[in-house]
Design a protein around this motif. Structure first.
Motif, PDB file in Angstrom:
ATOM      1  N   GLY A  14       0.861  -1.148   0.141  1.00 45.98           N
ATOM      2  CA  GLY A  14       0.068  -0.151   0.140  1.00 45.98           C
ATOM      3  C   GLY A  14       0.620   1.256  -0.010  1.00 45.98           C
ATOM      4  N   SER A  15       0.355   2.380  -0.649  1.00 46.48           N
ATOM      5  CA  SER A  15       0.967   3.598  -0.691  1.00 46.48           C
ATOM      6  C   SER A  15       0.973   4.204   0.491  1.00 46.48           C
ATOM      7  CB  SER A  15       0.357   4.405  -1.752  1.00 46.48           C
ATOM      8  OG  SER A  15       0.353   3.705  -3.062  1.00 46.48           O
ATOM      9  N   VAL A  16       0.168   4.231   1.311  1.00 50.03           N
ATOM     10  CA  VAL A  16       0.063   4.738   2.803  1.00 50.03           C
ATOM     11  C   VAL A  16       0.268   3.674   3.834  1.00 50.03           C
ATOM     12  CG1 VAL A  16      -1.433   5.927   4.288  1.00 50.03           C
ATOM     13  CG2 VAL A  16      -1.578   6.231   1.900  1.00 50.03           C
ATOM     14  N   LEU A  46       8.510   1.986  -4.254  1.00 49.27           N
ATOM     15  CA  LEU A  46       8.183   3.171  -4.808  1.00 49.27           C
ATOM     16  C   LEU A  46       8.296   3.137  -6.401  1.00 49.27           C
ATOM     17  CD1 LEU A  46      10.078   5.584  -2.338  1.00 49.27           C
ATOM     18  CD2 LEU A  46       7.903   4.237  -2.205  1.00 49.27           C
ATOM     19  N   ALA A  47       7.561   2.375  -7.060  1.00 52.34           N
ATOM     20  CA  ALA A  47       7.569   2.061  -8.266  1.00 52.34           C
ATOM     21  C   ALA A  47       6.121   1.977  -9.001  1.00 52.34           C
ATOM     22  CB  ALA A  47       8.591   0.869  -8.502  1.00 52.34           C
ATOM     23  N   GLY A  48       5.879   2.323  -9.989  1.00 51.40           N
ATOM     24  CA  GLY A  48       4.605   2.128 -10.653  1.00 51.40           C
ATOM     25  C   GLY A  48       4.534   2.832 -11.932  1.00 51.40           C
ATOM     26  N   THR A  88       6.524  13.476  -2.000  1.00 53.49           N
ATOM     27  CA  THR A  88       7.102  13.276  -3.353  1.00 53.49           C
ATOM     28  C   THR A  88       5.962  12.264  -4.326  1.00 53.49           C
ATOM     29  OG1 THR A  88       7.726  10.819  -2.289  1.00 53.49           O
ATOM     30  CG2 THR A  88       9.367  12.765  -2.155  1.00 53.49           C
ATOM     31  N   SER A  89       4.993  12.117  -3.679  1.00 50.90           N
ATOM     32  CA  SER A  89       4.005  11.315  -4.618  1.00 50.90           C
ATOM     33  C   SER A  89       2.513  11.671  -4.581  1.00 50.90           C
ATOM     34  CB  SER A  89       4.238  10.044  -4.120  1.00 50.90           C
ATOM     35  OG  SER A  89       3.388   8.915  -5.020  1.00 50.90           O
ATOM     36  N   HIS A  90       2.062  11.881  -3.161  1.00 52.07           N
ATOM     37  CA  HIS A  90       0.535  12.181  -3.181  1.00 52.07           C
ATOM     38  C   HIS A  90       0.218  13.582  -3.461  1.00 52.07           C
ATOM     39  CE1 HIS A  90       0.932   8.796   0.125  1.00 52.07           C
ATOM     40  NE2 HIS A  90       1.236   8.275  -1.048  1.00 52.07           N
ATOM     41  N   PRO A 102       1.864  15.727  -5.266  1.00 49.67           N
ATOM     42  CA  PRO A 102       2.037  15.905  -6.852  1.00 49.67           C
ATOM     43  C   PRO A 102       1.122  15.000  -7.790  1.00 49.67           C
ATOM     44  CG  PRO A 102       4.181  15.296  -5.753  1.00 49.67           C
ATOM     45  CD  PRO A 102       3.260  15.062  -4.778  1.00 49.67           C
ATOM     46  N   HIS A 103       0.555  13.949  -7.283  1.00 50.16           N
ATOM     47  CA  HIS A 103      -0.515  13.436  -8.061  1.00 50.16           C
ATOM     48  C   HIS A 103      -1.640  14.187  -7.993  1.00 50.16           C
ATOM     49  CE1 HIS A 103       1.686   9.589  -8.645  1.00 50.16           C
ATOM     50  NE2 HIS A 103       0.594   9.158  -9.270  1.00 50.16           N
ATOM     51  N   LEU A 104      -2.177  14.975  -6.835  1.00 52.92           N
ATOM     52  CA  LEU A 104      -3.322  15.672  -6.712  1.00 52.92           C
ATOM     53  C   LEU A 104      -3.235  16.939  -7.570  1.00 52.92           C
ATOM     54  CD1 LEU A 104      -5.811  15.517  -4.760  1.00 52.92           C
ATOM     55  CD2 LEU A 104      -4.785  17.826  -3.614  1.00 52.92           C
ATOM     56  N   THR A 150      -0.782  14.687 -17.587  1.00 53.53           N
ATOM     57  CA  THR A 150      -2.134  13.528 -17.995  1.00 53.53           C
ATOM     58  C   THR A 150      -1.713  12.293 -17.616  1.00 53.53           C
ATOM     59  OG1 THR A 150      -0.996  13.524 -20.214  1.00 53.53           O
ATOM     60  CG2 THR A 150      -2.636  15.219 -19.817  1.00 53.53           C
ATOM     61  N   ARG A 151      -0.244  11.888 -17.795  1.00 49.45           N
ATOM     62  CA  ARG A 151      -0.087  10.671 -17.389  1.00 49.45           C
ATOM     63  C   ARG A 151      -0.291  10.107 -16.148  1.00 49.45           C
ATOM     64  NH1 ARG A 151       3.522   6.999 -15.183  1.00 49.45           N
ATOM     65  NH2 ARG A 151       4.899   8.702 -14.498  1.00 49.45           N
ATOM     66  N   ILE A 152       0.180  11.027 -15.351  1.00 41.96           N
ATOM     67  CA  ILE A 152      -0.044  10.870 -13.812  1.00 41.96           C
ATOM     68  C   ILE A 152      -1.714  10.825 -13.338  1.00 41.96           C
ATOM     69  CG2 ILE A 152       0.299  12.088 -11.515  1.00 41.96           C
ATOM     70  CD1 ILE A 152       2.808  10.673 -12.476  1.00 41.96           C
ATOM     71  N   MET A 199      -7.485   3.620  -6.363  1.00 46.59           N
ATOM     72  CA  MET A 199      -6.182   3.584  -5.355  1.00 46.59           C
ATOM     73  C   MET A 199      -6.013   4.999  -5.078  1.00 46.59           C
ATOM     74  SD  MET A 199      -2.402   3.373  -7.028  1.00 46.59           S
ATOM     75  CE  MET A 199      -0.956   4.177  -6.144  1.00 46.59           C
ATOM     76  N   TRP A 200      -6.089   5.844  -5.717  1.00 47.90           N
ATOM     77  CA  TRP A 200      -6.136   7.525  -5.461  1.00 47.90           C
ATOM     78  C   TRP A 200      -6.849   8.022  -4.382  1.00 47.90           C
ATOM     79  CZ3 TRP A 200      -1.123   8.954  -5.082  1.00 47.90           C
ATOM     80  CH2 TRP A 200      -0.285   8.166  -5.843  1.00 47.90           C
ATOM     81  N   ARG A 201      -8.199   7.705  -4.512  1.00 42.72           N
ATOM     82  CA  ARG A 201      -9.058   8.048  -3.717  1.00 42.72           C
ATOM     83  C   ARG A 201      -8.547   7.415  -2.444  1.00 42.72           C
ATOM     84  NH1 ARG A 201     -14.137   4.577  -3.905  1.00 42.72           N
ATOM     85  NH2 ARG A 201     -12.552   3.068  -2.979  1.00 42.72           N
TER      86      ARG A 201
HETATM   87  O1  PRE Z   1       5.399   6.564 -12.055  1.00 38.67           O
HETATM   88  C1  PRE Z   1       4.171   6.432 -11.636  1.00 38.67           C
HETATM   89  O2  PRE Z   1       3.126   6.304 -12.210  1.00 38.67           O
HETATM   90  C2  PRE Z   1       3.736   6.528 -10.171  1.00 38.67           C
HETATM   91  O3  PRE Z   1       2.978   7.305  -9.831  1.00 38.67           O
HETATM   92  C3  PRE Z   1       4.473   5.723  -9.140  1.00 38.67           C
HETATM   93  C4  PRE Z   1       4.430   6.094  -7.657  1.00 38.67           C
HETATM   94  C5  PRE Z   1       4.865   7.446  -7.518  1.00 38.67           C
HETATM   95  O4  PRE Z   1       4.191   8.420  -7.218  1.00 38.67           O
HETATM   96  O5  PRE Z   1       6.265   7.550  -7.746  1.00 38.67           O
HETATM   97  C6  PRE Z   1       2.794   6.188  -7.241  1.00 38.67           C
HETATM   98  C7  PRE Z   1       2.330   5.583  -6.153  1.00 38.67           C
HETATM   99  C8  PRE Z   1       3.042   4.942  -5.250  1.00 38.67           C
HETATM  100  O6  PRE Z   1       2.610   4.437  -4.364  1.00 38.67           O
HETATM  101  C9  PRE Z   1       4.512   4.675  -5.796  1.00 38.67           C
HETATM  102  C10 PRE Z   1       5.029   5.073  -6.923  1.00 38.67           C
END
Ligand code: PRE
Ligand code: NAD
Length: 308
Positions: A101-103, A127-129, A190-192, A194-196, A228-230, A237-239
């Protein structure tokens, strides 16, 4: 020469991007004897059987975990506790339960109480996805040269932790251990968040009546394409990430908003000095990451849309 498996029997619960990548990575390295898998939907189980994902695909989680030495929960964070409660009665004494899990704090608090005495619990987070999901999206190289953070709980057996570490190293990862709260704060930065931000920017572009969606597609420059990729990442998952890493995300988002307002004000006032100094500082952060060798795959990041 093939090495002896690290675990004789592994069970993967939830057969999406991370579980399928784990399966292919374990097979590549000969790290597991038999790997059983379970996913909730019949469609996912059928896809897994079709592509040979897992040695055995089971129709129930209980069947998948009975006799497993390692059980890895690869489902969205919000359903991990329910899955753990379902499998708890049949877990083998001495087995290890882990997750991806990411959290981490929320997983420890919700899954931990369901783990019976005599079973080890060692939370983890690779930390890969990619933005892809589902059983067909995984590939063996996903974890190569990426970090996997292990977040042992108070009574995690050190041997169980070391064994799990060996598995992640075998799958190509670099491994470090981290405290759960610190993990959640670091990942909020580093991840959450930036995704938002990416979700928001793509939402703004989609909303803007004066720029059509086809213009966005046609003229999107590299920066926006990365967004757009992110922003194409899995909504469930992100919710769950934002609902379970609420505090740290809100803290970072608060700071982000303050800085954004300061930049907005500098633009309105024509304060070029503020903008220049700010961008000079952020450029140094990026250069530091590259110089530290932390962005080995930079040329391809986000540009091709293909897994790195
Ligand atoms: O490269 C991506 O697509 C990702 O978002 C991978 C990513 C990240 O933010 O780096 C996303 C969520 C994770 O829990 C770990 C890795
Ligand atoms: N995608 C990433 O970039 C990434 C990176 C690191 C960690 N993670 C974490 O890994 C976990 C899995 O993410 P993913 O990207 O593999 O997701 P995914 O959407 O590709 O796969 C999730 C799988 O779980 C199954 N599932 C959902 N609810 C279930 C339930 N109640 N019982 C059984 N199966 C169920 C889904 O059908 C799907 O097969 C999440 O907790 C996520 O936070 C994701």
């Amino acid at each position: 020469m093939a090495q002896a498996p690290i675990y004789e029997r592994v069970a993967l619960i939830g057969l999406g991007l991370i579980a399928s990548s784990m399966f292919w990575a374990m097979k590549r390295g000969g790290l597991a004897g038999e790997v059983r898998g379970f996913a909730r939907s019949a469609e996912t189980r059928a896809a897994a059987r079709e592509i040979g994902l897992c040695d055995v695909v089971c129709d129930t989680a209980v069947e998948a975990v009975a006799d497993a030495d390692l059980v890895v929960l690869c489902v969205p964070v919000g359903v991990m506790a329910a899955v753990a409660a379902e499998i708890a009665p049949v877990l083998k004494p001495g087995a290890t339960v882990s997750d991806v899990g990411s959290v981490k704090r929320a997983v420890i608090e919700s899954v931990g109480p369901n783990i019976p005495p005599g079973v080890n619990f060692v939370p983890a987070h690779p930390l890969a996805g990619t933005e892809q999901s589902g059983p067909r999206s995984g590939f063996a190289e996903l974890f190569d040269n990426r970090w996997c953070l292990l977040v042992p709980v108070e009574n995690s057996d050190p041997e169980a932790v070391s064994r799990l570490e060996a598995l992640w190293r075998g799958m190509g990862s670099n491994v470090e251990r981290m405290d759960a709260d610190h993990h959640d704060l670091v990942l909020a930065v580093t991840s959450h968040t930036p995704h938002l931000i990416a979700y928001t920017m793509v939402g703004v572009a989609d909303d803007l009546q004066r720029v059509t969606d086809s213009e966005v597609v046609k003229y999107s420059a590299a920066g926006f394409r990365d967004f757009t990729r992110i922003a194409a990442s899995d909504p469930t998952m992100w919710r769950d990430v934002f609902l379970t890493n609420k505090e740290a995300t809100l803290e970072i988002l608060g700071r982000f908003t303050e800085e954004l307002f300061a930049l907005q004000r500098a633009i309105r006032l024509g304060d070029g000095e503020h903008l220049f100094e700010y961008f000079t500082r952020t450029r140094a952060v990026r250069r530091g990451i590259v110089e530290a060798g932390q962005d080995t795959d930079a040329p391809d990041f986000g540009r091709t849309g293909k897994p790195r």
